[in-house]
Design a protein around this motif. Sequence first.
Motif, PDB file in Angstrom:
ATOM      1  N   MET A   1      -0.951 -11.108  11.453  1.00 20.40           N
ATOM      2  CA  MET A   1      -0.975 -12.548  11.676  1.00 20.40           C
ATOM      3  C   MET A   1      -2.403 -12.993  11.992  1.00 20.40           C
ATOM      4  O   MET A   1      -3.109 -12.317  12.737  1.00 20.40           O
ATOM      5  N   ASP A 128      -2.264 -18.074   9.461  1.00 22.55           N
ATOM      6  CA  ASP A 128      -0.824 -18.298   9.563  1.00 22.55           C
ATOM      7  C   ASP A 128      -0.526 -19.427  10.536  1.00 22.55           C
ATOM      8  O   ASP A 128       0.415 -20.197  10.336  1.00 22.55           O
ATOM      9  N   ILE A 129      -1.320 -19.499  11.599  1.00 22.13           N
ATOM     10  CA  ILE A 129      -1.219 -20.580  12.578  1.00 22.13           C
ATOM     11  C   ILE A 129      -2.619 -21.152  12.747  1.00 22.13           C
ATOM     12  O   ILE A 129      -3.556 -20.440  13.118  1.00 22.13           O
ATOM     13  N   LEU A 177       1.481 -24.820  10.557  1.00 20.70           N
ATOM     14  CA  LEU A 177       2.243 -23.583  10.618  1.00 20.70           C
ATOM     15  C   LEU A 177       2.866 -23.243   9.268  1.00 20.70           C
ATOM     16  O   LEU A 177       3.228 -24.125   8.486  1.00 20.70           O
ATOM     17  N   ARG A 178       3.028 -21.952   9.018  1.00 23.13           N
ATOM     18  CA  ARG A 178       3.770 -21.477   7.862  1.00 23.13           C
ATOM     19  C   ARG A 178       5.255 -21.375   8.220  1.00 23.13           C
ATOM     20  O   ARG A 178       5.623 -21.297   9.401  1.00 23.13           O
ATOM     21  N   SER A 180       7.211 -18.956   8.136  1.00 19.19           N
ATOM     22  CA  SER A 180       7.565 -17.739   8.860  1.00 19.19           C
ATOM     23  C   SER A 180       7.326 -17.875  10.360  1.00 19.19           C
ATOM     24  O   SER A 180       7.762 -17.025  11.141  1.00 19.19           O
ATOM     25  N   ASN A 181       6.639 -18.924  10.754  1.00 14.35           N
ATOM     26  CA  ASN A 181       6.345 -19.155  12.178  1.00 14.35           C
ATOM     27  C   ASN A 181       6.635 -20.618  12.520  1.00 14.35           C
ATOM     28  O   ASN A 181       5.719 -21.397  12.799  1.00 14.35           O
ATOM     29  N   VAL A 209       6.184 -21.453  19.377  1.00 13.98           N
ATOM     30  CA  VAL A 209       6.375 -21.050  17.986  1.00 13.98           C
ATOM     31  C   VAL A 209       7.303 -19.839  17.922  1.00 13.98           C
ATOM     32  O   VAL A 209       7.139 -18.880  18.690  1.00 13.98           O
ATOM     33  N   ASP A 210       8.279 -19.905  17.016  1.00 19.11           N
ATOM     34  CA  ASP A 210       9.152 -18.753  16.775  1.00 19.11           C
ATOM     35  C   ASP A 210       8.522 -17.875  15.702  1.00 19.11           C
ATOM     36  O   ASP A 210       8.390 -18.290  14.556  1.00 19.11           O
ATOM     37  N   THR A 211       8.128 -16.664  16.086  1.00 20.92           N
ATOM     38  CA  THR A 211       7.600 -15.707  15.115  1.00 20.92           C
ATOM     39  C   THR A 211       8.691 -14.682  14.809  1.00 20.92           C
ATOM     40  O   THR A 211       9.695 -14.602  15.536  1.00 20.92           O
ATOM     41  N   LYS A 215       8.918 -15.257  20.661  1.00 19.01           N
ATOM     42  CA  LYS A 215       8.225 -16.503  20.972  1.00 19.01           C
ATOM     43  C   LYS A 215       6.734 -16.294  21.195  1.00 19.01           C
ATOM     44  O   LYS A 215       6.312 -15.315  21.818  1.00 19.01           O
ATOM     45  N   LEU A 216       5.960 -17.246  20.674  1.00 22.15           N
ATOM     46  CA  LEU A 216       4.514 -17.295  20.889  1.00 22.15           C
ATOM     47  C   LEU A 216       4.188 -18.709  21.361  1.00 22.15           C
ATOM     48  O   LEU A 216       4.664 -19.684  20.770  1.00 22.15           O
TER      49      LEU A 216
END
Length: 370
Positions: A1, A128-129, A177-178, A180-181, A209-211, A215-216
């Motif tokens: 990531m 990605d973020i 965000l993508r 996937s996240n 953010v849900d990875t 969680k992030l």
Amino acid sequence: MRIASFNVENLFARAKALNLNSWAAAKPVLAAQAELNALFEETVYTEPTKAEILKQLGILGLLTADDSEFVRLRKIRGRLLKRPRTGPVEVVANGRADWIGWVELKTEQVDELAMQHTAMVIRDINADILGVVEADSRPLLKMFSEALIAEVGGTPYDEVMLVDGNDDRGIDVGILLRNSNPLADMRSHVFDVDAQGVVFSRDCCEYHVDTPSGKLVILMNHFKSKGYSTPGDPIGAKRRERQATRVAEIYNDLQASGVDRIVVMGDFNDDPASTALVPLLGKTDLRDISTHPNFEFGPRKGTFGSGNEKDKIDYILLSPALFAKATGGAVFRKGVWRGPRTKNPWEIYPTLTADVHAASDHAAIYADLD
């Protein structure tokens, strides 16, 4: 990531004063505009206050007209000034209740090639973020992603979020965000106060953010500028220290709630050796990605302007659980202008041939995580 932070310095429209050839030329305009709007909020306009209002209006060229080259005096209700044909201009309002209005900065369109270079930077770092600083608005940020990033061959982002902050110039913090996240939750801190008043001059926006692995949390920031001071904030460092203190509190509260994967990033407007950032850099367990052994600064140690070490003002700080997963990172400078005589020059885009075409005065910074 890959997680990145980039001060884009507005995408479509920028204050005319900020497009001047030097910060020294813009500083008096921005300082006077900020001071006037602070003075206008006073409950009672004393004689010294009225004198200061007239002084700052004079600096901005607003004594005889509501428009000047860089600013506009907006009047919604009531009367601020008396402008006689002969004799001095007077402040006739006796306090905030007598009129409604403010001084706003005039804007002009950002150079088209500069927009393209901004999109190219975002395309090339391919995060990605992506956290952005000084974005105009959510609709414009979304339009930028869908149209301009795609135009230069990049992949538009699936989710774009931005919340208006406390700055009236349209320089807000946002996130892209993508799929996937995806964004799961968010919280603005524009209302946070301490003993001195409102803490954040823009925001510390909290993005959850849900990875794929859990969680992030991203704390996206833009601290008080070093450029000029305003009433109630005579020294910008004091405001930045208050902001760093509050961000550290938010970070510690998240950790206490069981969240261990946290990123604090953005434009902190001060260097790592500053006392203002000690509450964040020296009194928490956050780790700066630029201290990672595989981090690549390139030919300079800073992130702003000419890239000198004292201009390292853009950050990605990682909680210990995230830093343990870091594999490296870098400062990406291709969109930052440098003159032909710059020592230890960095690579720039071939189409970047003048300062006006720069993507930003800030380099992007990113962290790579396993």
